[in-house]
Design an enzyme around this catalytic site. Structure first.
Site, PDB file in Angstrom:
ATOM      1  N   PHE A   1      31.686 -88.167   2.175  1.00 24.78           N
ATOM      2  CA  PHE A   1      30.929 -87.211   1.353  1.00 24.78           C
ATOM      3  C   PHE A   1      31.845 -86.513   0.335  1.00 24.78           C
ATOM      4  O   PHE A   1      31.377 -86.033  -0.686  1.00 24.78           O
ATOM      5  CB  PHE A   1      30.320 -86.107   2.243  1.00 24.78           C
ATOM      6  CG  PHE A   1      29.239 -86.565   3.167  1.00 24.78           C
ATOM      7  CD1 PHE A   1      29.477 -86.743   4.517  1.00 24.78           C
ATOM      8  CD2 PHE A   1      27.955 -86.796   2.687  1.00 24.78           C
ATOM      9  CE1 PHE A   1      28.477 -87.140   5.386  1.00 24.78           C
ATOM     10  CE2 PHE A   1      26.941 -87.206   3.549  1.00 24.78           C
ATOM     11  CZ  PHE A   1      27.203 -87.368   4.891  1.00 24.78           C
TER      12      PHE A   1
ATOM     13  N   SER B   1      23.967 -91.511  -5.243  1.00 24.39           N
ATOM     14  CA  SER B   1      22.897 -90.671  -5.780  1.00 24.39           C
ATOM     15  C   SER B   1      21.946 -91.488  -6.644  1.00 24.39           C
ATOM     16  O   SER B   1      22.362 -92.438  -7.320  1.00 24.39           O
ATOM     17  CB  SER B   1      23.525 -89.558  -6.625  1.00 24.39           C
ATOM     18  OG  SER B   1      22.531 -88.884  -7.378  1.00 24.39           O
TER      19      SER B   1
ATOM     20  N   TYR C   1      29.855 -87.240 -13.602  1.00 22.36           N
ATOM     21  CA  TYR C   1      29.536 -87.214 -12.161  1.00 22.36           C
ATOM     22  C   TYR C   1      28.767 -88.479 -11.789  1.00 22.36           C
ATOM     23  O   TYR C   1      29.166 -89.207 -10.873  1.00 22.36           O
ATOM     24  CB  TYR C   1      28.704 -85.975 -11.811  1.00 22.36           C
ATOM     25  CG  TYR C   1      27.949 -86.143 -10.514  1.00 22.36           C
ATOM     26  CD1 TYR C   1      26.582 -86.428 -10.515  1.00 22.36           C
ATOM     27  CD2 TYR C   1      28.611 -86.081  -9.292  1.00 22.36           C
ATOM     28  CE1 TYR C   1      25.899 -86.633  -9.334  1.00 22.36           C
ATOM     29  CE2 TYR C   1      27.924 -86.283  -8.106  1.00 22.36           C
ATOM     30  CZ  TYR C   1      26.566 -86.566  -8.132  1.00 22.36           C
ATOM     31  OH  TYR C   1      25.883 -86.777  -6.954  1.00 22.36           O
TER      32      TYR C   1
ATOM     33  N   LYS D   1      29.743 -92.135  -9.412  1.00 17.38           N
ATOM     34  CA  LYS D   1      28.971 -92.766  -8.335  1.00 17.38           C
ATOM     35  C   LYS D   1      28.768 -94.251  -8.642  1.00 17.38           C
ATOM     36  O   LYS D   1      28.880 -95.107  -7.768  1.00 17.38           O
ATOM     37  CB  LYS D   1      27.608 -92.072  -8.173  1.00 17.38           C
ATOM     38  CG  LYS D   1      27.692 -90.643  -7.675  1.00 17.38           C
ATOM     39  CD  LYS D   1      28.412 -90.567  -6.321  1.00 17.38           C
ATOM     40  CE  LYS D   1      28.541 -89.146  -5.815  1.00 17.38           C
ATOM     41  NZ  LYS D   1      29.329 -89.067  -4.568  1.00 17.38           N
TER      42      LYS D   1
HETATM   43  C1  WQD Z   1      15.620 -80.473 -10.017  1.00 16.54           C
HETATM   44  C2  WQD Z   1      14.534 -80.081 -11.024  1.00 16.54           C
HETATM   45  C3  WQD Z   1      15.360 -79.286 -13.118  1.00 16.54           C
HETATM   46  C4  WQD Z   1      17.165 -75.602 -11.616  1.00 16.54           C
HETATM   47  C5  WQD Z   1      20.996 -83.209  -9.432  1.00 16.54           C
HETATM   48  C6  WQD Z   1      21.947 -84.382  -9.501  1.00 16.54           C
HETATM   49  C7  WQD Z   1      21.839 -85.200  -8.235  1.00 16.54           C
HETATM   50  C8  WQD Z   1      22.104 -84.307  -7.063  1.00 16.54           C
HETATM   51  C9  WQD Z   1      21.044 -83.210  -7.049  1.00 16.54           C
HETATM   52  C10 WQD Z   1      24.382 -84.034  -6.338  1.00 16.54           C
HETATM   53  C11 WQD Z   1      14.846 -80.537 -12.440  1.00 16.54           C
HETATM   54  C12 WQD Z   1      14.594 -78.195 -12.391  1.00 16.54           C
HETATM   55  C13 WQD Z   1      16.512 -76.825 -11.693  1.00 16.54           C
HETATM   56  C14 WQD Z   1      16.585 -74.458 -12.228  1.00 16.54           C
HETATM   57  C15 WQD Z   1      14.734 -75.803 -12.934  1.00 16.54           C
HETATM   58  N1  WQD Z   1      23.394 -83.742  -7.186  1.00 16.54           N
HETATM   59  N2  WQD Z   1      15.318 -76.911 -12.340  1.00 16.54           N
HETATM   60  N3  WQD Z   1      15.384 -74.608 -12.864  1.00 16.54           N
HETATM   61  O1  WQD Z   1      19.020 -82.428 -11.543  1.00 16.54           O
HETATM   62  O2  WQD Z   1      17.281 -83.615 -10.091  1.00 16.54           O
HETATM   63  O3  WQD Z   1      19.673 -83.678  -9.433  1.00 16.54           O
HETATM   64  O4  WQD Z   1      21.201 -82.453  -8.271  1.00 16.54           O
HETATM   65  O5  WQD Z   1      24.359 -84.704  -5.361  1.00 16.54           O
HETATM   66  O6  WQD Z   1      22.798 -86.242  -8.270  1.00 16.54           O
HETATM   67  O7  WQD Z   1      21.580 -85.210 -10.586  1.00 16.54           O
HETATM   68  O8  WQD Z   1      18.420 -81.559  -9.241  1.00 16.54           O
HETATM   69  O9  WQD Z   1      17.873 -79.327  -8.363  1.00 16.54           O
HETATM   70  O10 WQD Z   1      19.284 -79.496 -10.471  1.00 16.54           O
HETATM   71  O11 WQD Z   1      16.862 -80.045 -10.575  1.00 16.54           O
HETATM   72  O12 WQD Z   1      13.646 -75.915 -13.524  1.00 16.54           O
HETATM   73  O13 WQD Z   1      17.134 -73.328 -12.208  1.00 16.54           O
HETATM   74  O14 WQD Z   1      14.453 -78.662 -11.067  1.00 16.54           O
HETATM   75  O15 WQD Z   1      15.046 -79.262 -14.518  1.00 16.54           O
HETATM   76  O16 WQD Z   1      13.640 -80.915 -13.053  1.00 16.54           O
HETATM   77  P1  WQD Z   1      18.534 -82.829 -10.197  1.00 16.54           P
HETATM   78  P2  WQD Z   1      18.170 -80.024  -9.638  1.00 16.54           P
END
Ligand code: WQD
Length: 343
Positions: free
Chosen positions: A83, A127, A152, A156
């Site tokens: 991890f 991921s 990032y 991966k």
């Molecule tokens: C989810 C949704 C945002 C925050 C990323 C990485 C992935 C993994 C998980 C590491 C999106 C929306 C988010 C906020 C919002 N990372 N959002 N307001 O981007 O799908 O995935 O994190 O392991 O590899 O790519 O996850 O939780 O950042 O966003 O509206 O304050 O929530 O736009 O649509 P994401 P997230």
């Protein structure tokens, strides 16, 4: 099962939940963590759940000599679940070399040790970000890996290629890459959970910190996407289901049930939810109020991503069991516990 299982990054969010699941299945675990993005308190949280203390080595896997001496000390490592890596998409754009060094050199040093063993089982934390915006939904493992949107994501993709190439020549090495969708939630005991450092980048920790009053309001990054309510769709999977998938994947390798010496599995629920649906589910399932506003889109966000879970269901014999509400309730319980401890 007789050998020990090394869990690198075992004091992190998914790592710690996987250590608990491994111990509950009877595995003896050794954790490596450099504590750069976690706390030694997480080790006590694991022990309070399982009453079993894993061996812990504070090692920075970027130090090749330290990796080598670890395997000289622990000669009975039967499997490795890797991890340990940096994982903030935005930070990787600002500091790419930090990500290429930390995420790739550590992988290479581990594999250099494993390829010397007569038999080694390796599980890689990957991921769904490798798919970018997939052309077809739900996303299966044959979907093309696209040019990563961030360093990032690129680490991966490159990491999987490094493993695949190594497995071709290291006859005793068998590996599985697990491509996570969106891990959320916490252990039901609230003894371990997600510990974002600084301002949370991810949706669910930002939600729980806003609901508890640490943040003023949640910004929803865009409501003008071509989806059912205009907000992005993701596949939110309970971290406990994700942890269980790692145990199942490890057992598959140990039992020699793999179809090839490098396999890939998507780990999601198969269900996609929009940001607004997550917000409403959170409020309905916890009774907590969540102030939010619609804000501009976030650079790099894909419109929609959720998993085709058939391969994991069929070949791994694993299926996510917990609901979005279960995950959000557990995240909320964890936030309340953490916030109380901070008072
Ligand atoms: C989810 C949704 C945002 C925050 C990323 C990485 C992935 C993994 C998980 C590491 C999106 C929306 C988010 C906020 C919002 N990372 N959002 N307001 O981007 O799908 O995935 O994190 O392991 O590899 O790519 O996850 O939780 O950042 O966003 O509206 O304050 O929530 O736009 O649509 P994401 P997230």
């Amino acid at each position: 099962m007789n050998g020990k299982i090394l869990v690198t990054g075992g004091l992190g969010f998914i790592g710690s939940h996987t250590v608990v699941a491994l111990q509950e299945k009877g595995f003896e675990v050794v954790i490596i963590d450099n504590l750069s993005n976690s706390s030694i308190d997480v080790l006590e949280g694991i022990v309070s759940i399982t009453q079993k203390r894993p061996a812990f080595e504070q090692i920075d896997l970027r130090e090749k000599a330290a990796v080598k001496s670890f395997f000289e000390k622990y000669t009975d490592i039967e499997g490795v679940i890797h991890f340990a890596a940096s994982k903030a998409v935005g930070e990787s754009v600002e500091n790419p070399l930090l990500y290429y060094e930390n995420n790739l050199s550590t992988l290479i040093y581990l594999l250099q040790e494993l390829q010397e063993k007569s038999s080694a089982n390796f599980i890689f934390s990957s991921s769904c970000t490798v798919y970018g915006q997939a052309d077809e939904l739900p996303i299966n493992e044959n979907a093309p890996v696209k040019k990563a949107e961030s360093p990032y994501g690129n680490t991966k993709q490159i990491g999987e290629e490094i493993i695949a190439d190594t497995c071709k020549v290291a006859s005793g090495l068998n590996a599985i890459s697990l491509r996570y969708f969106n891990p959320i939630g916490a252990h039901p005991s609230a003894e371990i959970g997600e510990l974002p450092i600084g301002t949370p980048q991810n949706l669910v920790p930002f939600i729980t910190q806003t609901a508890i009053g640490k943040r003023k309001e949640l910004s929803v990054f865009g409501d003008d996407y071509p989806t059912r309510d205009g907000t992005c769709i993701r596949d939110y999977i309970h971290v406990m289901d994700l942890a269980q998938a790692h145990v199942v994947a490890l057992e598959r390798l140990i039992k020699g049930q793999e179809n090839s010496n490098f396999e890939v599995f998507n780990l999601g629920t198969g269900q996609g939810n929009t940001v607004l649906e997550v917000i409403s589910t959170f409020q309905e399932s916890t009774g907590a109020n969540l102030p939010y506003k619609i804000a501009n889109r976030r650079e790099g966000d894909v419109i929609a991503a959720f998993a085709d879970t058939e391969k994991a269901n069929e070949d791994l014999g694993w299926k996510a069991k917990r609901s979005l509400a279960d995950a959000l309730q557990s995240a909320w319980k964890w936030e309340q516990k953490v916030s109380k401890a901070e008072e």
